[in-house]
Structures are given as C-alpha cells and as structure tokens.
Design a protein around this motif. Sequence first.
Motif, short mmCIF file in Angstrom:
data_model
loop_
_atom_site.label_atom_id
_atom_site.label_comp_id
_atom_site.label_asym_id
_atom_site.label_seq_id
_atom_site.Cartn_x
_atom_site.Cartn_y
_atom_site.Cartn_z
N GLN A 192 67.50 49.50 93.43
CA GLN A 192 68.39 48.78 92.50
C GLN A 192 68.58 47.33 92.94
N LEU A 193 68.64 47.13 94.26
CA LEU A 193 68.75 45.77 94.77
C LEU A 193 67.49 44.97 94.37
N ARG A 194 66.35 45.64 94.44
CA ARG A 194 65.10 44.98 94.03
C ARG A 194 65.16 44.59 92.55
N MET A 195 65.77 45.45 91.75
CA MET A 195 65.88 45.15 90.31
C MET A 195 66.70 43.87 90.09
N VAL A 196 67.81 43.78 90.84
CA VAL A 196 68.66 42.58 90.70
C VAL A 196 67.85 41.35 91.11
N ASN A 197 67.09 41.50 92.20
CA ASN A 197 66.29 40.39 92.68
C ASN A 197 65.18 40.01 91.69
N ILE A 198 64.56 41.03 91.09
CA ILE A 198 63.48 40.78 90.12
C ILE A 198 64.02 39.94 88.96
N LEU A 199 65.18 40.32 88.44
CA LEU A 199 65.72 39.58 87.29
C LEU A 199 66.16 38.18 87.70
N ALA A 200 66.75 38.07 88.90
CA ALA A 200 67.20 36.74 89.35
C ALA A 200 65.99 35.81 89.50
N ARG A 201 64.94 36.28 90.17
CA ARG A 201 63.74 35.45 90.37
C ARG A 201 63.10 35.06 89.03
N ALA A 202 63.04 36.05 88.13
CA ALA A 202 62.38 35.79 86.84
C ALA A 202 63.15 34.77 86.01
N SER A 203 64.47 34.71 86.21
CA SER A 203 65.30 33.83 85.36
C SER A 203 65.42 32.41 85.91
N GLY A 204 65.37 32.28 87.22
CA GLY A 204 65.73 31.00 87.84
C GLY A 204 64.62 29.97 87.91
N GLY A 237 61.11 30.92 87.99
CA GLY A 237 60.71 31.67 86.81
C GLY A 237 60.99 30.86 85.54
N MET A 238 61.78 31.47 84.65
CA MET A 238 62.01 30.88 83.32
C MET A 238 62.56 29.44 83.37
N CYS A 239 63.58 29.20 84.19
CA CYS A 239 64.15 27.84 84.24
C CYS A 239 63.11 26.86 84.79
N GLY A 240 62.31 27.31 85.75
CA GLY A 240 61.25 26.45 86.29
C GLY A 240 60.26 26.07 85.20
N GLY A 241 59.88 27.05 84.38
CA GLY A 241 58.95 26.78 83.28
C GLY A 241 59.53 25.82 82.28
N ILE A 294 59.26 22.37 83.74
CA ILE A 294 57.91 21.79 83.58
C ILE A 294 57.74 21.27 82.16
N ASP A 295 58.23 22.05 81.20
CA ASP A 295 58.15 21.67 79.79
C ASP A 295 58.91 20.35 79.55
N LEU A 296 60.14 20.28 80.03
CA LEU A 296 60.98 19.09 79.81
C LEU A 296 60.39 17.85 80.46
N THR A 305 57.91 31.82 79.75
CA THR A 305 57.97 33.02 78.90
C THR A 305 57.55 34.26 79.66
N GLY A 306 56.49 34.11 80.48
CA GLY A 306 55.88 35.27 81.12
C GLY A 306 56.78 35.95 82.13
N ALA A 307 57.54 35.17 82.87
CA ALA A 307 58.33 35.76 83.97
C ALA A 307 59.32 36.81 83.46
N LEU A 308 59.97 36.53 82.36
CA LEU A 308 60.97 37.48 81.84
C LEU A 308 60.31 38.71 81.22
N ILE A 309 59.17 38.49 80.56
CA ILE A 309 58.41 39.62 79.99
C ILE A 309 57.96 40.53 81.14
N ARG A 310 57.44 39.89 82.18
CA ARG A 310 56.97 40.66 83.34
C ARG A 310 58.14 41.43 83.97
N SER A 311 59.28 40.76 84.10
CA SER A 311 60.43 41.43 84.74
C SER A 311 60.88 42.64 83.91
N SER A 312 60.70 42.59 82.59
CA SER A 312 61.11 43.71 81.74
C SER A 312 60.34 44.98 82.13
#
Length: 298
Positions: free
Chosen positions: A140-152, A155-159, A162-164, A184-191
């Motif tokens: 479960q801790l890994r799950m929290v980490n997966i979503l945090a990494r994918a969002s920050g 991950g998503m914010c980083g992408g 780059i766009d901005l 886009t990919g990081a959050l899809i992957r985390s799902s």
Amino acid sequence: MTLPDFKTWAKSIQERVEVTLGEVLPAAGHQPAQLHEAMRYAVLDGGKRVRPLLVFAAGEIVGASPERLQYAACAVEMIHAYSLVHDDMPAMDNDVLRRGKATVHVAYGEATALLVGDALQTAAFDTLSSRVLADNPTDQLRMVNILARASGSFGMCGGQGIDLYGVGKALTLPELEMMHILKTGALIRSSVLLGSFCGAALDEAERSRLDHFAKCMGLAFQVVDDILDCEADSATLGKTAGKDVANNKPTYVSLLGLAEARRHAAMLLADAQDALVPFGARAQRLKEIADFIVERRS
Ligand code: GRG
C-alpha cells in the motif's frame, strides 16, 4: 461463465466509480460550501473514466476485490480532475469548455479553481491511504508512492512543465514523446500499477510485462488525443477542438502527419497487446480497454 460485453462492464464500473466519488468527495453543503460544491462540479458527472477502468481491468489480473479497486480508481481520477482544472486556467491553457460544461474557473472563479485543484490532489492521497487497499502495508505504501511519483515533477507536472517552457520552440519526436510520457502517460501507467497492487502479488516478469503494457497505452492515449484534436469537433470532444493547431503546438500529427500518427498508435497498441498474451483470459478487460483507447472518437 460468460462475461458481460465490454460496454456493459465499463458502464457498471463507471457507475460504481461515480457513486464512490460522490461518497469520498466532501458533501456540497459542508463548509466552505463554495469550495466543496466546486470540487464536486469538477469531478462528478463527466469524463470517460479511462483511468478508473484501467485500475479495475488491471485488478482482474490479480483477482483484486472491487471494494479495494474503487478507492484506488477514485484516487487517480481525482488527480486527473485536478490536473484538468489547473490546465484549463488562464495561466495555462486558458480554456472555457471541459467535459461539455464551463471550466471550473469560469463557473467559480480563478481563486476557487486553484483551491479545487489543490484540495482534489490531497483528497486523492487521503482516499488512497485511509483504508486498507493491499494485502500488506508495504504494497500500500508503494501505491501511495506510485501515485505521488506519477503526479509530481517526475511525472505529470514535469510533463506539463516541458510543455509550458517549450512554447514557441520546435520539438523533435523524441522530445515530444518524453513530454507525453510524463504529462499523460505517467498517470495512465500509474492506474494500471495501482490496480495490480490491490490483489495477489505478481512476480517480477509479470510486473514488468504489465508495466510495458501501461507505458505503451499511456503514449497511445496521447497519440490518439492529438489525432482527435484535429479530426473531431468540440461538441463531440466536450472540450475545445483544434487547439493544438490554433496554438501552433507540436503534436504527433504535426510531426508525423495524420496517416503516420495513426500507424504509430496502431503500433503502440500491438506492442501493448503483445505484453498481455501470457496473462491469458485474466487480461481480457485490459485488452478491451486498449482497443477502446485507440478506437475512441472522443
Ligand atoms: C496542470 C499539473 C497540471 C497538469 C496538466 C493532464 C494535463 C496535465 C493536461 C490536460 C490537457 C491535455 C489535453 C492533456 C492531454 C491528454 C489528456 C489528459 C486528455 C484528457 O483526458 P481524458 O480524455 O479526459 O481522459 P476525460 O474528460 O474523459 O476524463
């Protein structure tokens, strides 16, 4: 036993997720009522719920219970909704239409839209961490980490960054790909990964195959998004169509052309489907969602 067809299955998951989102989001009348009403406006009654569907489909590989999957699905959908609210704001994409309705800053004002995104982000981690969703605390801790990494910012914010920062600059195909892998990919992957942690453990080879599927689909989702941006109209998409061309943004279509972009999506789909073969029937829903992501019209 014959399984319900994909449409029926997807509808039942979408309905279940809608009900659970309604429960985990603060009640509209709870103070401060304007913020909570706006959070519900941003999340409820809209969107294809692709990420929740991926959570549930990955859960089928590991025999996870819907009672667990629904919360993982809500967490990732709340992160997605927050990203849309912030992305639509004047400082970013400055859009007025999302999911067929006025964007949150248009309906509730910019300050509230900012707060809605912030509060949805923390609500996602609240939802993911306040009940047992995996067989052991380490997973479960890994799950929290997966979503945090994918969002920050890795991950998503980083992408999005780059766009901005790339506005007005030409991107090469590898640069465009890296932006979308993150944005886009990081959050899809985390799902997919989140769903896979809600049930029986996978061995390393299985996990890496599932991860390969998730990465391919994250990218395929964006290639199709670029194709739809130039092919579909705003009413069908529920958001402003043709924005990439209007803003002179690099896309798979602008870099590859429409036919090659379509071929690229088909290639990613085939690669993703290949990775699922060893899972056999357990991967049927993932296979169907992959088809849906590439064949969708909105
Ligand atoms: C602002 C931190 C921050 C991030 C923004 C996701 C994103 C990053 C911006 C959204 C803009 C955009 C068009 C992204 C490309 C693909 C995408 C995520 C489309 C929207 O997702 P769908 O099609 O939307 O799943 P629905 O409404 O169906 O949930």
